[in-house]
Write an enzyme that holds these catalytic residues in place. Structure first.
Site, PDB file in Angstrom:
ATOM      1  CG  ASN A 209      -2.078  -0.802   1.178  1.00 24.13           C
ATOM      2  OD1 ASN A 209      -2.525  -1.151   0.098  1.00 24.13           O
ATOM      3  ND2 ASN A 209      -2.637  -1.136   2.321  1.00 24.13           N
ATOM      4  CG  ASP A 280      -7.814  -4.387   2.617  1.00 24.82           C
ATOM      5  OD1 ASP A 280      -7.766  -4.296   3.861  1.00 24.82           O
ATOM      6  OD2 ASP A 280      -8.157  -3.442   1.870  1.00 24.82           O
ATOM      7  CE  LYS A 290      12.352 -11.510 -11.845  1.00 24.47           C
ATOM      8  NZ  LYS A 290      13.412 -10.778 -12.527  1.00 24.47           N
ATOM      9  N   PRO A 308      -5.822 -10.764   8.183  1.00 23.51           N
ATOM     10  CG  PRO A 308      -4.434 -11.196  10.010  1.00 23.51           C
ATOM     11  CD  PRO A 308      -4.531 -11.378   8.525  1.00 23.51           C
ATOM     12  CG  ASP A 309      -9.719  -5.145  10.292  1.00 20.30           C
ATOM     13  OD1 ASP A 309      -9.090  -4.550  11.196  1.00 20.30           O
ATOM     14  OD2 ASP A 309     -10.447  -4.563   9.480  1.00 20.30           O
ATOM     15  CG  PHE A 326      -5.303   6.955  11.240  1.00 20.54           C
ATOM     16  CD1 PHE A 326      -5.047   6.670  12.572  1.00 20.54           C
ATOM     17  CD2 PHE A 326      -4.968   8.206  10.749  1.00 20.54           C
ATOM     18  CE1 PHE A 326      -4.469   7.614  13.401  1.00 20.54           C
ATOM     19  CE2 PHE A 326      -4.387   9.163  11.565  1.00 20.54           C
ATOM     20  CZ  PHE A 326      -4.138   8.864  12.900  1.00 20.54           C
ATOM     21  CE  LYS A 340     -12.765   1.983   6.133  1.00 17.12           C
ATOM     22  NZ  LYS A 340     -11.766   2.404   5.184  1.00 17.12           N
TER      23      LYS A 340
HETATM   24  O1  C5P Z   1     -10.530  -1.108   6.337  1.00 14.03           O
HETATM   25  P1  C5P Z   1      -9.474  -0.077   6.220  1.00 14.03           P
HETATM   26  O2  C5P Z   1      -8.157  -0.641   5.756  1.00 14.03           O
HETATM   27  O3  C5P Z   1      -9.840   1.144   5.461  1.00 14.03           O
HETATM   28  O4  C5P Z   1      -9.291   0.414   7.732  1.00 14.03           O
HETATM   29  C1  C5P Z   1      -8.320   1.302   8.123  1.00 14.03           C
HETATM   30  C2  C5P Z   1      -8.017   1.142   9.588  1.00 14.03           C
HETATM   31  O5  C5P Z   1      -7.972  -0.218   9.991  1.00 14.03           O
HETATM   32  C3  C5P Z   1      -6.641   1.674   9.905  1.00 14.03           C
HETATM   33  O6  C5P Z   1      -6.663   2.096  11.250  1.00 14.03           O
HETATM   34  C4  C5P Z   1      -5.761   0.441   9.727  1.00 14.03           C
HETATM   35  O7  C5P Z   1      -4.552   0.552  10.415  1.00 14.03           O
HETATM   36  C5  C5P Z   1      -6.649  -0.647  10.275  1.00 14.03           C
HETATM   37  N1  C5P Z   1      -6.467  -1.956   9.618  1.00 14.03           N
HETATM   38  C6  C5P Z   1      -5.935  -3.009  10.327  1.00 14.03           C
HETATM   39  N2  C5P Z   1      -5.816  -4.253   9.740  1.00 14.03           N
HETATM   40  C7  C5P Z   1      -6.201  -4.442   8.470  1.00 14.03           C
HETATM   41  C8  C5P Z   1      -6.751  -3.362   7.724  1.00 14.03           C
HETATM   42  C9  C5P Z   1      -6.859  -2.142   8.331  1.00 14.03           C
HETATM   43  O8  C5P Z   1      -5.537  -2.824  11.498  1.00 14.03           O
HETATM   44  N3  C5P Z   1      -6.070  -5.634   7.921  1.00 14.03           N
END
Ligand code: C5P
Length: 402
Positions: A209, A280, A290, A308-309, A326, A340
């Site tokens: 990213n 994501d 490679k 994982p989130d 954020f 969100k």
């Molecule tokens: O869903 P999105 O990526 O837009 O969400 C942003 C927020 O969620 C940020 O605070 C980011 O650090 C956190 N995040 C996370 N783990 C992920 C995706 C996002 O902690 N896999």
């Protein structure tokens, strides 16, 4: 300017690190501070008062018998005008004097007569630093409420390697700024993720990213300056660790998740700020070699699986820390950010129109919490980080101002 209106007495004692105090003086004056230099006789062997006068723009004091002050009491006058006294470099001898209340020259006398805080920055050979007498004296200074900064470890002027080097001027500057910040997060443990993650596809390619890490690092710095113990878990970025902050580097989202969960299990984290731009998805199969491009053949398929989130997982823990997220949105800031915040179940989410601010030093954000939204004025990332730290401190459960 970070130190506008601040009056500092900068004391130099005998040591080769005096050359670093010239640079420190320049940095402090550029930050808006008024610097009154006081040198011991030994310090003048290493650097001249003329150099220090030119850099500070003020006459330098080297003797308690200087008749320049009307009442002839420079030790009282100089310490009364100061917001803080910084002794850099502080020799083993000077530290011993401070520890025992000896005052037989201007600098030691004004340190004794002070009504402001004293910051001491040791600089000496590693054996002198490790000597039990020095260690006893340092412990005494800490007991007396004197702030000891450093020392650093590394190569020394004598050719030896070890503890005892004076901190670099920029580190001393950071510590002085931290000293003057309101301690709104005193006693809190703060965990911050920052930067991007990098998800490998093969040994040379990957998914990432756009994120410079500047906002997360600025928050870590501001939280440490506000008195918190800060641990930073960073993806791949080219940024120096802020002063007083511990750091772990990771590459992938899974590694970041593991590091965050370990930090939360190992320590009593009060605040979790997720600034990292976490990928994501990651490649379902990472090739060990490679992937080759073959002319005339279609590109290899790229299967993705979800990462994982991290933020949502921390917020879902049985007793989570205060969680701050954020959101960098490309449109519909309010709607997307608030959605969100609810989806991740966090009390505070900081939204901005992301792509325009990536890598820039300034940012304009809107706070989303349970009471609604609050836009903050555009600011550079360091000022913004300080404002955000205050906003977080006010919202912490148990804060009487909350
Ligand atoms: O869903 P999105 O990526 O837009 O969400 C942003 C927020 O969620 C940020 O605070 C980011 O650090 C956190 N995040 C996370 N783990 C992920 C995706 C996002 O902690 N896999």
């Amino acid at each position: 300017m970070n130190l506008s209106g601040k009056h500092l007495v900068l004391g130099l004692t005998g040591g080769i690190a005096c050359y670093k105090s010239a640079e420190l003086t320049r940095i402090l004056t550029q930050a808006g501070a008024t610097i009154q230099v006081v040198m011991t006789k030994s310090a003048t062997q290493f650097i001249t008062p003329i150099t220090m006068r030119a850099l500070s723009g003020q006459p330098v004091y080297t003797s308690q018998w200087a008749a320049r002050i009307d009442n002839n009491m420079p030790h009282i006058e100089l310490s009364r005008r100061a917001d803080a006294i910084v002794i850099a470099p502080a020799s083993a001898d000077f530290i011993a004097k401070l520890a025992n209340g000896l005052c037989n020259d201007l600098l030691s006398t004004l340190a004794m007569a002070r009504s402001c805080s004293l910051l001491v920055v040791p600089a000496m050979n590693r054996q002198m630093w490790q000597n039990p007498a020095t260690q006893r004296n340092i412990a005494q200074l800490c007991n007396d409420g004197i702030i000891v900064l450093g020392p650093d470890a590394g190569p020394q002027a004598c050719g030896e390697i070890g503890d005892g080097r004076m901190l670099e001027p920029t580190a001393i500057y950071e510590a002085i700024i931290a000293f003057f910040q309101p301690k709104t997060l005193e006693g809190q443990r703060v965990l911050i993720t920052a930067g991007p993650t990098f998800e490998p596809i093969d040994p040379v390619r990957g998914i990432t990213n756009r994120s410079s890490g500047k906002m997360g690092f600025a928050l870590a710095r501001a939280a440490a300056q506000a008195g918190a113990r800060v641990h930073l878990i960073s993806g791949p970025v080219a940024l120096a660790t802020p002063w007083g902050v511990s750091r772990k580097n990771v590459q992938t989202a899974q590694k970041m998740y593991n590091a965050v969960m370990k930090a939360i299990t190992d320590t009593d984290t009060n605040i979790f700020i997720a600034v990292a731009a976490v990928a994501d998805w990651r490649a379902a199969h990472v090739s060990n070699h490679k992937l080759k491009k073959t002319v005339g053949k279609p590109p290899p398929p790229l299967d993705l699986i979800e990462n994982p989130d991290i933020l949502a997982s921390v917020a879902a823990l049985p007793s989570p820390p205060y969680c701050v997220g954020f959101a960098a949105e490309s449109s519909e800031l309010s709607m997307n950010s608030e959605a969100k915040r609810r989806r991740k179940n966090v009390p505070l989410l900081i939204g901005n129109l992301g792509p325009k601010t990536f890598g820039k030093d300034g940012n304009k954000v809107v706070l989303f919490d349970t009471t609604g939204s609050t836009p903050l004025p555009r600011a550079d990332k360091h000022s913004l980080a300080r404002t955000l730290v205050d906003e977080i401190a006010q919202r912490m459960p148990g804060n009487i101002c909350a």
